[in-house]
Design an enzyme around this catalytic site. Structure first.
Site, PDB file in Angstrom:
ATOM      1  N   ASP A  33     -24.661  13.395 -16.363  1.00 49.95           N
ATOM      2  CA  ASP A  33     -24.666  12.402 -15.011  1.00 49.95           C
ATOM      3  C   ASP A  33     -25.521  11.413 -16.187  1.00 49.95           C
ATOM      4  O   ASP A  33     -26.567  11.388 -16.335  1.00 49.95           O
ATOM      5  CB  ASP A  33     -25.776  12.975 -14.189  1.00 49.95           C
ATOM      6  CG  ASP A  33     -25.554  12.030 -12.916  1.00 49.95           C
ATOM      7  OD1 ASP A  33     -25.390  10.698 -13.131  1.00 49.95           O
ATOM      8  OD2 ASP A  33     -25.925  12.361 -11.937  1.00 49.95           O
ATOM      9  N   HIS A  34     -24.823  10.257 -16.038  1.00 53.40           N
ATOM     10  CA  HIS A  34     -25.351   8.967 -17.111  1.00 53.40           C
ATOM     11  C   HIS A  34     -26.357   8.728 -16.354  1.00 53.40           C
ATOM     12  O   HIS A  34     -27.423   7.780 -17.175  1.00 53.40           O
ATOM     13  CB  HIS A  34     -24.250   7.998 -17.417  1.00 53.40           C
ATOM     14  CG  HIS A  34     -24.122   7.016 -16.043  1.00 53.40           C
ATOM     15  ND1 HIS A  34     -23.129   7.575 -15.178  1.00 53.40           N
ATOM     16  CD2 HIS A  34     -24.475   6.000 -15.828  1.00 53.40           C
ATOM     17  CE1 HIS A  34     -22.697   6.329 -14.478  1.00 53.40           C
ATOM     18  NE2 HIS A  34     -23.695   5.301 -14.475  1.00 53.40           N
ATOM     19  N   LYS A  37     -30.698   6.805 -17.946  1.00 54.08           N
ATOM     20  CA  LYS A  37     -31.330   5.408 -17.616  1.00 54.08           C
ATOM     21  C   LYS A  37     -32.867   5.601 -17.934  1.00 54.08           C
ATOM     22  O   LYS A  37     -33.372   6.322 -17.292  1.00 54.08           O
ATOM     23  CB  LYS A  37     -30.960   4.940 -16.478  1.00 54.08           C
ATOM     24  CG  LYS A  37     -29.164   4.497 -16.082  1.00 54.08           C
ATOM     25  CD  LYS A  37     -29.232   4.008 -14.725  1.00 54.08           C
ATOM     26  CE  LYS A  37     -27.940   3.601 -14.727  1.00 54.08           C
ATOM     27  NZ  LYS A  37     -27.423   2.477 -15.320  1.00 54.08           N
ATOM     28  N   HIS A  86     -25.324  11.360  -8.390  1.00 58.25           N
ATOM     29  CA  HIS A  86     -26.591  10.329  -8.889  1.00 58.25           C
ATOM     30  C   HIS A  86     -27.653  10.207  -7.774  1.00 58.25           C
ATOM     31  O   HIS A  86     -28.881  10.315  -8.196  1.00 58.25           O
ATOM     32  CB  HIS A  86     -25.895   9.063  -8.756  1.00 58.25           C
ATOM     33  CG  HIS A  86     -24.840   8.836  -9.766  1.00 58.25           C
ATOM     34  ND1 HIS A  86     -24.833   9.184 -10.910  1.00 58.25           N
ATOM     35  CD2 HIS A  86     -23.721   7.996  -9.732  1.00 58.25           C
ATOM     36  CE1 HIS A  86     -23.768   8.912 -11.791  1.00 58.25           C
ATOM     37  NE2 HIS A  86     -23.038   8.155 -10.961  1.00 58.25           N
ATOM     38  N   LYS A 108     -19.552   0.101  -1.484  1.00 64.31           N
ATOM     39  CA  LYS A 108     -19.111  -0.909  -2.511  1.00 64.31           C
ATOM     40  C   LYS A 108     -18.934  -2.301  -1.646  1.00 64.31           C
ATOM     41  O   LYS A 108     -18.732  -2.081  -0.207  1.00 64.31           O
ATOM     42  CB  LYS A 108     -17.581  -0.331  -2.880  1.00 64.31           C
ATOM     43  CG  LYS A 108     -18.035   0.765  -4.052  1.00 64.31           C
ATOM     44  CD  LYS A 108     -16.514   0.920  -4.744  1.00 64.31           C
ATOM     45  CE  LYS A 108     -16.716   2.029  -5.771  1.00 64.31           C
ATOM     46  NZ  LYS A 108     -17.407   1.314  -7.032  1.00 64.31           N
TER      47      LYS A 108
END
Length: 513
Positions: free
Chosen positions: A201-202, A206, A264, A364
């Site tokens: 999970d990028h 971070k 996320h 979004k």
């Protein structure tokens, strides 16, 4: 190999710089956007920072016939656009390119895996990679199962003391509900041991997400008030101003709940709410995160309409430009019922957080791109200045800004200059860019390096994934049973009106980033 020099604290904190053993990264889906935009630029930037071992190699595996040198030229072009460290260094690229090769093959053709094995053996002999192999699934999820199966059938996943280590990175989405996630976990378990599996999970790569743990557990002034006695509510916002950006087909299958909340946002919840781990080690950290996910109060079918809000963006304006509604995007059905916005209220039923609401929202085509965690503290128990101040003082808020303006802000009440008592909210602000004077590394740099080192702290474990899906799947099933019209919100606004009502009924309101 361990060196005695400390790395930049922005990258590794107090951990010593470590260099992985020589290895080969095999990228399945090597011609896709993820490889071009993220993976290879991250590997190149690691090489530029001298964090990769000698002999490091990359093998691209995909269906396309690129011809001699075609793969290398594509990668060189992508580095010019996406590498964090700026223009491509000719000497570094010349060295980096020597370790790159490409193999064309179908994911369901076991013979192609035999050829892959032969190529990997050649690299072991030529570049001294000692059988250490990292398999990266940068493909659509539909290709995961045949790749995993054929890695097992061909023996490429087999790890023994004489073969070197074998690891696999699996990209999200990791399933589309609890049952499919359990099935995928089962397929992986047939071929790999859990310690070999790295579910990426990028967001966890971070710097600002990792800093949540550092901020909480290395500063004695905050952790004592990090609980229900002092915290009124927690708000987590993940807002994007962009639409689906040509990925309408994918988004139709995913939606905001699967795309952002299941992974996320629940990861952010677990980091904010977890108890201090006994050590900064993979299983110790993940044990505490799983406890949080399991403590989230399940939503009953009768509660879902009240505790969640969804919506879909219509036509509107972003940065002065007219933008189409979601149903006008390429690849989106004209009668689509896919949510592009979701908000919810959840509770973590444990001793620390009982009765403290966590408000989550993601969407979004919102007014701006921002990701933040806001810890709103309880108001002072006695409003000492209520008779002298025309306005009620705002509660103190601690804001952890994940992106794009990375940093931490503490907002609190202070007296305005003058002969009368007037209280206004002011901020003490910390910004990564100005404080450290360096550009933080990209998330994939940290995560790829950790995987090569065998450090799974920032990767999600099997039970962690299933616990998150257990909560989210109840919502998906509840929405399906409701069969209600999907509210539309104008692009460029902060979402459906019902999202504001979600907090207003509690006497609260969303923080405006």
């Amino acid at each position: 190999m361990t060196q005695t020099l400390l790395t930049n604290p922005l990258r590794e904190g107090l951990r010593l710089r470590r260099t992985p053993e020589p290895c080969v990264v095999v990228i399945f889906g090597a011609t896709g956007d993820l490889t071009r935009r993220k993976l290879v630029p991250a590997l190149y930037d690691l090489a530029r920072d001298q964090l990769l071992p000698g002999g490091f190699s990359v093998v691209g595996f995909a269906r396309s016939d690129l011809g001699a040198g075609g793969f290398e030229s594509r990668l060189h072009e992508s580095l010019g656009k996406y590498a964090r460290t700026g223009p491509v260094d000719g000497r570094l690229w010349s060295s980096f390119e020597q370790g790159i090769s490409y193999l064309r093959g179908d994911y369901d053709d076991v013979e192609a895996y035999r050829r892959l094995g032969e190529r990997l053996d050649e690299i072991d002999r030529e570049r001294g990679t000692s059988g250490n192999r990292l398999f990266y699934l940068a493909t659509p999820p539909s290709s995961y199962e045949p790749i995993i199966h054929n890695l097992g059938e061909s023996g490429l996943a087999r790890e023994t003391p004489s073969t070197g280590w074998r690891r696999i990175i699996v990209e999200k989405p990791f399933g589309h509900d609890l049952r499919s996630a359990q099935e995928l976990n089962g397929r992986l378990a047939e071929v790999f041991e859990e310690r070999q599996v790295y579910r990426i999970d990028h967001y966890l790569g971070k710097e600002t997400v990792q800093n949540i743990l550092v901020f909480r557990f290395s500063n004695g002034i905050f952790e004592p008030i990090w609980n229900r006695r002092y915290v009124d509510n927690v708000q987590i916002t993940v807002a994007e101003s962009i639409g689906v950006e040509g990925r309408g087909g994918y988004y139709e299958e995913a939606g905001a709940l699967r795309d952002m909340v299941q992974n996320h946002m629940l990861q952010l919840v677990s980091l904010v709410a977890m108890e201090p781990p006994i050590a900064f080690e993979a299983d110790a950290v993940r044990d505490e995160k799983v406890k949080v996910l399991r403590a989230i109060r399940p939503l009953e079918a009768s509660e879902i309409a009240e505790e969640t809000v969804r919506g879909q963006y219509g036509r509107g304006w972003i940065d002065g430009q007219s933008v189409p509604g979601y149903r006008g995007e390429p690849g989106v059905a004209g009668d689509s019922r896919t949510e592009t916005y979701v908000a919810m209220r959840l509770f973590v039923d444990n001793w620390r957080w009982a009765d403290v609401p966590f408000y989550l929202r993601s969407g979004k085509r919102l007014p701006k791109r921002t990701t933040e965690v806001a810890i709103q503290f309880s108001r002072a128990p006695h409003l000492l200045f209520s008779r002298t101040s025309a306005e009620r003082p705002e509660p103190s808020v601690l804001v952890l800004r994940i992106q794009p303006d990375e940093g931490i802000s503490l907002q609190f009440g202070a007296k305005l200059p003058g002969p009368t008592i007037r209280v206004r909210s002011v901020a003490m602000d910390f910004r990564y860019g100005t404080s450290f004077g360096v550009t933080p590394p990209e998330a994939y740099e940290r995560l790829l390096l950790d995987c090569m080192l065998g450090d799974s702290t920032l990767f999600t474990r099997r039970d962690e994934v299933e616990a998150a899906w257990s909560f989210v799947t109840r919502i998906l099933e509840g929405w399906s049973a409701l069969n209600e019209p999907l509210p539309e919100y104008e692009a460029g606004t902060w979402g459906p009106a019902d999202a504001d009502l979600l907090l207003q009924r509690d006497g609260r309101s969303w923080r405006r980033p």
